[in-house]
Write an enzyme that holds these catalytic residues in place. Structure first.
Site, short mmCIF file in Angstrom:
data_model
loop_
_atom_site.label_atom_id
_atom_site.label_comp_id
_atom_site.label_asym_id
_atom_site.label_seq_id
_atom_site.Cartn_x
_atom_site.Cartn_y
_atom_site.Cartn_z
CG ASP A 109 -2.04 1.07 1.34
OD1 ASP A 109 -2.84 1.03 0.49
OD2 ASP A 109 -1.70 1.90 2.12
CE1 TYR B 82 -8.12 5.79 -0.41
CE2 TYR B 82 -9.20 5.15 -2.67
CZ TYR B 82 -7.71 5.10 -1.71
OH TYR B 82 -6.64 4.33 -2.33
CE1 TYR C 7 -4.50 7.33 0.21
CE2 TYR C 7 -3.92 7.57 2.46
CZ TYR C 7 -4.23 6.74 1.48
OH TYR C 7 -4.53 5.68 1.66
CG HIS D 42 -5.69 -2.87 -0.18
ND1 HIS D 42 -4.98 -2.79 -1.40
CD2 HIS D 42 -5.29 -2.15 0.70
CE1 HIS D 42 -4.37 -1.63 -0.83
NE2 HIS D 42 -4.29 -1.39 0.42
#
Length: 319
Positions: free
Chosen positions: A103, A152, A233, A298
């Protein structure tokens, strides 16, 4: 059996929590969001028993590691800088180490290989392919154009906004939603609607995730909050700007890539073609193997821990 050891290491003025076990060549495990060193618990135990020194830090902003308050303290340079400083402290005699990422940890591992390939013997990366920098378009604008404002990553951008929504939903519920997400498609978080199911709807945990696991994650995120993790992010456009000197650069370390066929990343537009039609190999010329696991979501390193441990061991052993 010997327990996993925990300690705090000071790196670049940051107190970083590290979990480790075993002796031998070092494997550095890099976690993603919303995860912790704990996401690698199965790998640490297994690889330590196979003759490696397995080490997994909580990245800055997560778990028991410091969380600098500024959004701008979470760029690729900061996070990779932490890892280089960590290696200098914990493995001063090892020129190169093995690296495993998942990730956001996979993204950080790609950056690590771009910035300091001299430090990496080989890489096993999971879920997120290497995305070469597109000089013509900022990534956030691309995601927004393609997926819209409810996607998201787009929802994560405004400081404090998603944290307030998560606070209303509750830390444990948010973690249950994320960790059990198995839809092979994009994750949308429409404003005020959370994960788009009733807040009292039961979430059945998969066999690989126990109530104790959820409690561990919840306790840590209750203390630390989600801001540090979400700040990664919030730097995707900043990272794009910082990466201008590396436009066109290749990953020049031996790589094995593993992804689940139900992973939202694998099902992102263009990803399968990129992997299957030579694009990935062009940018990662030492890509030795791509493993697509059937029926896996995931959180692949937790869902299929034994298989992942075997893949890591086999790849690193032959090197």
């Amino acid at each position: 059996m010997e327990e996993i050891q925990h300690r705090i290491v000071n790196v670049n003025g940051l107190n970083m929590h590290v979990a480790e076990k075993g002796e031998g060549p070092l494997i550095l495990f890099i976690h993603g969001f919303p995860e912790l060193w704990y996401s690698w618990r199965h790998q640490i135990t297994a690889l330590a028993s196979l003759g490696y020194r397995a080490m997994a830090p909580d990245l800055r902003g997560f778990g028991d590691t410091d969380a600098p308050p500024s959004v701008t303290s979470y760029t690729c340079f900061h996070v990779v800088g932490d890892l280089i400083a960590l290696l200098d402290v914990v493995a001063p005699d090892e020129d190169k180490v093995f690296v495993v990422g998942h990730d956001w940890g996979a993204i950080i591992a790609w950056y690590l290989c771009l910035f300091r390939p001299d430090k990496v013997k080989a890489l096993v990366n999971m879920s997120v392919v290497f995305n070469p920098r597109n000089p013509n378009r900022k990534p956030l604008e691309g995601l927004k154009a393609f997926h819209g404002d409810d996607y998201y990553i787009v929802r994560f951008q405004e400081p404090g906004e998603i944290e307030a929504e998560f606070a209303q939903i509750g830390t444990e519920r948010v973690l249950r939603e994320f960790l059990t997400y198995r839809t092979p498609g994009p994750l949308y978080l429409p404003r005020g609607k959370g994960f788009e199911r009733p807040s009292d709807a039961e979430i059945i945990l998969p066999s690989w995730l126990s109530e104790d696991d959820v409690k561990y994650y919840t306790d840590k995120f209750e203390k630390k909050g989600f801001t540090g993790g979400v700040n990664y992010y919030r730097n995707i456009n900043t990272n794009w700007e910082l990466m201008a000197p590396w436009t066109g650069s290749q990953i020049k370390v031996p790589v094995k890539f593993i992804v689940g066929d139900l992973d939202l990343t694998y099902n992102a537009p263009g990803t399968k073609d990129y992997i299957n039609k030579g694009g990935f190999k062009r940018h990662v010329p030492l890509l030795e193997e791509v493993v697509v696991m059937e029926g896996v979501g995931h959180f692949i390193n937790q869902e299929r821990a034994d298989e992942i441990n075997e893949h890591i061991y086999n790849f690193f052993q032959k090197l």
